[in-house]
Design an enzyme around this catalytic site. Structure first.
Site, PDB file in Angstrom:
ATOM      1  N   GLU A  65       0.812  -1.220   0.000  1.00 11.61           N
ATOM      2  CA  GLU A  65       0.000   0.000   0.000  1.00 11.61           C
ATOM      3  C   GLU A  65       0.842   1.266   0.000  1.00 11.61           C
ATOM      4  O   GLU A  65       0.415   2.305  -0.496  1.00 11.61           O
ATOM      5  CB  GLU A  65      -0.969  -0.001   1.181  1.00 11.61           C
ATOM      6  CG  GLU A  65      -2.093  -1.029   1.054  1.00 11.61           C
ATOM      7  CD  GLU A  65      -1.728  -2.406   1.573  1.00 11.61           C
ATOM      8  OE1 GLU A  65      -0.530  -2.635   1.899  1.00 11.61           O
ATOM      9  OE2 GLU A  65      -2.632  -3.263   1.672  1.00 11.61           O
ATOM     10  N   PHE A 127     -11.535  -7.149  14.180  1.00 12.51           N
ATOM     11  CA  PHE A 127     -10.481  -7.620  13.294  1.00 12.51           C
ATOM     12  C   PHE A 127     -10.148  -6.545  12.253  1.00 12.51           C
ATOM     13  O   PHE A 127     -11.032  -6.021  11.589  1.00 12.51           O
ATOM     14  CB  PHE A 127     -10.923  -8.910  12.591  1.00 12.51           C
ATOM     15  CG  PHE A 127      -9.893  -9.436  11.622  1.00 12.51           C
ATOM     16  CD1 PHE A 127      -8.645  -9.852  12.082  1.00 12.51           C
ATOM     17  CD2 PHE A 127     -10.152  -9.477  10.267  1.00 12.51           C
ATOM     18  CE1 PHE A 127      -7.682 -10.311  11.196  1.00 12.51           C
ATOM     19  CE2 PHE A 127      -9.194  -9.931   9.368  1.00 12.51           C
ATOM     20  CZ  PHE A 127      -7.957 -10.349   9.835  1.00 12.51           C
ATOM     21  N   GLN A 128      -8.879  -6.222  12.155  1.00 11.79           N
ATOM     22  CA  GLN A 128      -8.359  -5.203  11.224  1.00 11.79           C
ATOM     23  C   GLN A 128      -8.974  -3.824  11.432  1.00 11.79           C
ATOM     24  O   GLN A 128      -9.113  -3.049  10.497  1.00 11.79           O
ATOM     25  CB  GLN A 128      -8.510  -5.670   9.767  1.00 11.79           C
ATOM     26  CG  GLN A 128      -7.663  -6.903   9.507  1.00 11.79           C
ATOM     27  CD  GLN A 128      -7.487  -7.232   8.045  1.00 11.79           C
ATOM     28  OE1 GLN A 128      -8.371  -6.982   7.230  1.00 11.79           O
ATOM     29  NE2 GLN A 128      -6.343  -7.811   7.711  1.00 11.79           N
ATOM     30  N   LYS A 177     -17.668  -0.473   6.414  1.00 11.56           N
ATOM     31  CA  LYS A 177     -18.137  -1.490   5.477  1.00 11.56           C
ATOM     32  C   LYS A 177     -19.642  -1.385   5.264  1.00 11.56           C
ATOM     33  O   LYS A 177     -20.136  -1.552   4.145  1.00 11.56           O
ATOM     34  CB  LYS A 177     -17.757  -2.878   5.999  1.00 11.56           C
ATOM     35  CG  LYS A 177     -17.746  -3.925   4.913  1.00 11.56           C
ATOM     36  CD  LYS A 177     -17.068  -5.206   5.370  1.00 11.56           C
ATOM     37  CE  LYS A 177     -17.180  -6.269   4.281  1.00 11.56           C
ATOM     38  NZ  LYS A 177     -16.560  -7.531   4.700  1.00 11.56           N
ATOM     39  N   MET A 490      24.606   8.115   0.822  1.00  4.43           N
ATOM     40  CA  MET A 490      24.501   9.428   1.432  1.00  4.43           C
ATOM     41  C   MET A 490      24.875   9.374   2.919  1.00  4.43           C
ATOM     42  O   MET A 490      25.529  10.280   3.437  1.00  4.43           O
ATOM     43  CB  MET A 490      23.082   9.979   1.254  1.00  4.43           C
ATOM     44  CG  MET A 490      22.923  11.410   1.701  1.00  4.43           C
ATOM     45  SD  MET A 490      24.064  12.522   0.853  1.00  4.43           S
ATOM     46  CE  MET A 490      23.022  13.130  -0.465  1.00  4.43           C
TER      47      MET A 490
HETATM   48  C1  LIG Z   1      12.922   5.343   4.680  1.00  2.30           C
HETATM   49  C2  LIG Z   1      14.241   5.965   4.920  1.00  2.30           C
HETATM   50  N1  LIG Z   1      15.115   5.383   5.762  1.00  2.30           N
HETATM   51  C3  LIG Z   1      16.328   5.944   5.965  1.00  2.30           C
HETATM   52  C4  LIG Z   1      16.694   7.091   5.343  1.00  2.30           C
HETATM   53  C5  LIG Z   1      18.047   7.733   5.595  1.00  2.30           C
HETATM   54  N2  LIG Z   1      18.847   7.745   4.366  1.00  2.30           N
HETATM   55  C6  LIG Z   1      18.921   8.838   3.578  1.00  2.30           C
HETATM   56  S1  LIG Z   1      19.864   8.584   2.217  1.00  2.30           S
HETATM   57  C7  LIG Z   1      20.208   7.021   2.686  1.00  2.30           C
HETATM   58  C8  LIG Z   1      21.095   6.143   1.845  1.00  2.30           C
HETATM   59  C9  LIG Z   1      20.475   5.783   0.560  1.00  2.30           C
HETATM   60  O1  LIG Z   1      21.229   4.740  -0.002  1.00  2.30           O
HETATM   61  P1  LIG Z   1      20.973   4.314  -1.487  1.00  2.30           P
HETATM   62  O2  LIG Z   1      19.530   4.098  -1.718  1.00  2.30           O
HETATM   63  O3  LIG Z   1      21.865   3.198  -1.851  1.00  2.30           O
HETATM   64  O4  LIG Z   1      21.351   5.629  -2.286  1.00  2.30           O
HETATM   65  P2  LIG Z   1      22.795   6.323  -2.456  1.00  2.30           P
HETATM   66  O5  LIG Z   1      22.881   7.398  -1.435  1.00  2.30           O
HETATM   67  O6  LIG Z   1      23.823   5.275  -2.274  1.00  2.30           O
HETATM   68  O7  LIG Z   1      22.734   6.887  -3.827  1.00  2.30           O
HETATM   69  C10 LIG Z   1      19.591   6.716   3.902  1.00  2.30           C
HETATM   70  C11 LIG Z   1      19.717   5.429   4.595  1.00  2.30           C
HETATM   71  C12 LIG Z   1      15.731   7.687   4.502  1.00  2.30           C
HETATM   72  N3  LIG Z   1      15.966   8.829   3.871  1.00  2.30           N
HETATM   73  N4  LIG Z   1      14.539   7.080   4.281  1.00  2.30           N
END
Ligand SMILES: Cc1ncc(C[n+]2csc(CCOP(=O)(O)OP(=O)(O)O)c2C)c(N)n1
Ligand SMILES: [Mg+2]
Lengths: 575, 187
Positions: A65, A127-128, A177, A490
């Protein structure tokens, strides 16, 4: 529901029908053609009715979802229409919360219909059952629960009106529902106003005069464009304002593509990984003209230092944004599509050639120290920037670019280059990893005549990778460029720069993406060497169906320039 | 640092389920403590009124008010300083009965609500300081229960701002309707 205080028009009367049918008829009247959804017990009656509407309502069966909401976001962002989702109660509903939060942050018009247990069971931990109206209070623009079939049309009319009017946002309608199964005469009145809601505040003419005076007097002005221009369909009005005022213009991440990248007055992207000029010269500006943007901290760095030598004009539709982060000397409330021409009318024609030339000097510095090394790296490994650049060239900078979150997002935003508006779909405010793949599905459906290219990281792809199944089943020809660095890049960059290179849990040992692609019926190619890159991109572009191009990139590349979090933007670092 | 002071915020809204928690969340998000909160019908039919007392800075109170007004079901929000309103709270005290208690309460302008063989229930209306002072005075005699309501307030100004706002809305609506039917005619 309190509809007595709402103004309605365009009465459409019809025969007696079930609540489920009334819901689908409401969709049709509101111009909906596509639904993103996932069925379950508490929404089965609607799905049953939908079976007879398959010729009028296209339903995309997602795999989770969250994916339904992100897909609806992608659809809404490229088309300017309201994205619509349909899910069941309980877990189906709670799975959408991340998407709703993302849509609220990035002002995306959405209507999410959730099934709910029968009204006699409400509050019994049936439920749900979840209290979804309670849960989503903080992540919706408005929400309501409907417990009777006859209330469905009015609830839907209000939902669509609230979602798309003013500053757009997500709306949840939770339908029990029994309301889906009950029947009532169908009677639909489109809503045109709500007593307690002022979607577009009126600008104060005195403020417009004052703003015009500041613009006429400014010696070093900078316009800063946000997504408000795109949401307000005000690109032409912006262009006219820029032409007459002669001011240079920069863009936020979400404002990208409102102004073509090669426009003569365009000086680049603002913010943490934005361009050198608009950041380093922030303290040189004597006037900042904020147009439909909200001073996110990724844009301002330290707000105390942002525009410290400048007066600030803020054109904004949402009064709650005025003065929220940065004090506006001249707030101009209203829809920028209306306020920009009023401003243009009041100002004198001017040029700021010398001031703009200064930005070009900054561009040359950035070109030398950042862009050239990023696009033409010396080492053997492919870099993200050159991969983005190669794709951009293949598409002549004309595609809908969808991104996930992370380094690849910033490289895509920095290096793709845009010709037309609504060409970038990215999660800005919430920064939701996993946004990209489902958003690309929605973007393709919302802009079927355009090429849709997704840039996604190896981390983010795996957050919603099951949507490859949706692409397979619904035959959606999106082109996926996986920039695989085997890192949560990042975060690794922050660890390198600010945490002594202690790479705590950011290395990814990845599955074989080729096998995953093939298992989902996608064409696939993996590129590791620079010589193959152009050819692979051409192959991807030429492919009729969906395509996953995995590019194995340098594992430890960093995105520059960079404003360290919380620092003044003028402390931008080039390396 | 701007200094904190007391504000009385009145919020007028449609009568919608769940709005109370949406409004209080605006304060908690910004770490503003609500000193008191009451809700009731307003003088206008179908319109609900919240009276909220907070201590905060002038800047924060403005930001909070804008966030509250952003709620779709909120009609209008007004902010007042204590000088601009007439405000009252009501306190009830259940005190162990004794001669000295009876003498004390008679001196303090209270209403006696109930007298039992061993307790007496009195009511005092006034500002928080006054009801609090009586509480302190009664304490030595044994206060078995004490409860104080939130602040209710009416505005001193001659102008009825909500009415004016609603009239303004009505005028705008009529104008836009007229404009719409104009364009329809010319089409
Ligand atoms: C749902 C979620 N969890 C954690 C983060 C923190 N976060 C930001 S960028 C990143 C790394 C992303 O890694 P990747 O998808 O491999 O992209 P890259 O930076 O390597 O291009 C993380 C963990 C986030 N933005 N969103
Ligand atoms: Mg990665």
């Amino acid at each position: 529901m309190n509809s007595s205080s709402d103004e309605t028009q365009q009465t459409v009367d019809g025969p007696r029908m079930t609540g489920s049918q009334a819901l689908l008829e409401s969709f049709l009247i509101e111009g909906v053609d596509t639904l993103f959804g996932y069925p379950g017990g508490a929404i089965i009656p609607v799905y049953d009715a939908l079976y007879d509407y398959r010729d009028r309502l296209r339903h995309i069966l997602v795999r989770h979802e969250q994916g339904a909401v992100h897909a609806a976001q992608g659809y809404a962002r490229v088309s300017g229409r309201v994205g619509v989702c349909l899910v069941t109660s309980g877990p189906g509903a709670t799975n959408t919360v991340t998407g709703l939060a993302d849509a609220l942050m990035d002002s995306t018009p959405l209507v999410l219909v959730t099934g709910q247990v029968g009204s006699s069971l409400l509050g019994t931990d049936a439920f749900q059952e979840t209290n979804f109206v309670g849960i989503t209070q903080a992540v919706t623009k408005w929400n309501c629960q409907v417990k009777r079939a006859e209330e469905i049309p009015a609830a839907m009319a209000k939902a669509f009106y609230v979602a798309r009017s003013g500053r757009p946002g997500p709306v949840v309608v939770d339908i029990t529902k029994d309301a889906q199964c009950g029947s009532a005469p169908f009677h639909y009145e489109k809503i045109t106003s709500i007593r307690s809601y002022v979607p577009v505040p009126e600008p104060d003419p005195a403020r417009l005069d004052e703003a015009a005076r500041l613009i006429d007097e400014a010696r070093r002005p900078l316009a800063m464009v946000g997504q408000g221009v795109i949401l307000g369909n005000a690109e032409a009005e912006l262009k006219a304002f820029l032409e007459k005022s002669g001011v240079p213009v920069a863009s936020t991440l979400l404002g990208l593509s409102a102004v073509p990248t090669d426009a003569p007055q365009y000086v680049g992207m603002l913010g943490m990984h934005g361009n050198y000029g608009p950041n380093i010269r922030n303290r040189d500006c004597d006037l900042l003209i904020a147009i439909g943007m909200r001073f996110d901290d990724r844009v301002t760095g330290s707000p105390a230092h942002f525009g410290e030598n400048a007066r600030i004009i803020h054109l904004e539709i949402d009064p709650a944004e005025i003065g929220k982060i940065i004090h506006a000397d001249v707030p101009v409330t209203g829809d920028v599509r209306q306020t920009l021409p009023q401003l243009t009318e009041r100002i004198h024609k001017r040029r700021h050639d010398a001031w703009i030339a200064g930005f070009r000097d900054c561009d040359r510095i950035e070109q030398e120290r950042v862009i050239r090394p990023a696009l033409h790296p010396s080492g053997p490994r492919i870099h993200m920037g050159e991969a983005v650049d190669t794709v951009a060239r293949a598409y002549a900078n004309d595609a809908v670019v969808v991104t996930d979150v992370g380094q690849q997002q910033m490289f895509a935003a920095r290096y793709f280059g845009f010709r037309r508006t609504r060409s970038l779909v990215t999660s800005g405010g919430l920064g939701t990893m996993g946004f990209g793949l489902p958003a690309a599905i929605g973007a393709k459906l919302g802009a079927p005549d355009r090429d849709v290219v997704l840039f996604v990281g190896d981390g983010g792809l795996q957050m919603t990778i099951q949507e490859l199944g949706t692409i397979f089943q619904s035959k959606i020809p999106v082109k996926i460029v996986l920039l695989n660095n085997s890192f949560l890049g990042m975060v690794r960059q922050w660890q390198e720069l600010f945490y002594d290179s202690r790479y705590s849990f950011t290395e990814l040992v990845n599955p074989d993406f080729g096998m995953i692609a093939r298992a989902n019926g996608l064409a696939y190619r993996c590129v590791e060497h620079r010589e193959e890159l152009s050819d692979a991109v051409a192959e991807m572009k030429a492919a009729k169906g969906a395509y996953l191009l995995e590019v194995r990139v340098d594992r430890q590349e960093n995105v520059f320039p960079m404003v360290p979090a919380g620092a003044p933007v003028a402390e931008i670092r080039l390396e | 640092m701007e200094t904190e002071q007391e504000y009385i915020i009145t919020v007028f809204s449609e009568n919608k389920v769940g709005l109370l928690s949406q409004i209080t969340t605006v304060f908690t998000c910004r770490n503003v403590n609500i000193e008191s909160l009451t809700t009731s019908e307003s003088a206008l039919q179908g319109i609900h009124k919240f009276t909220i007392v907070v201590r905060t800075t002038p800047e924060t109170v403005q930001k909070v008010v804008r966030q509250i007004e952003k709620k779709i079901d909120v009609l209008k929000t007004f902010v007042y300083t204590p000088e601009e309103v007439v405000q009252q709270e009501i306190a009830l005290y259940k005190v162990t009965r004794s001669n000295s208690v009876e003498q004390l309460v008679r001196r303090h302008n209270v209403r006696i609500l109930e007298i039992d063989t061993d307790y007496i229930v009195v009511e005092k209306t006034g500002h928080k300081e006054e009801t609090q002072q009586l509480f302190r005075l009664l304490q030595p005699y044994g206060v078995q229960q004490f409860v104080r309501s939130g602040t209710v307030a009416v505005i001193k100004s001659r102008r009825e701002l909500l009415n004016e706002y609603l009239e303004e809305l009505e005028k705008l609506r009529r104008e836009s309707e007229a404009a719409a039917s104009e364009t329809e005619k010319s089409n």
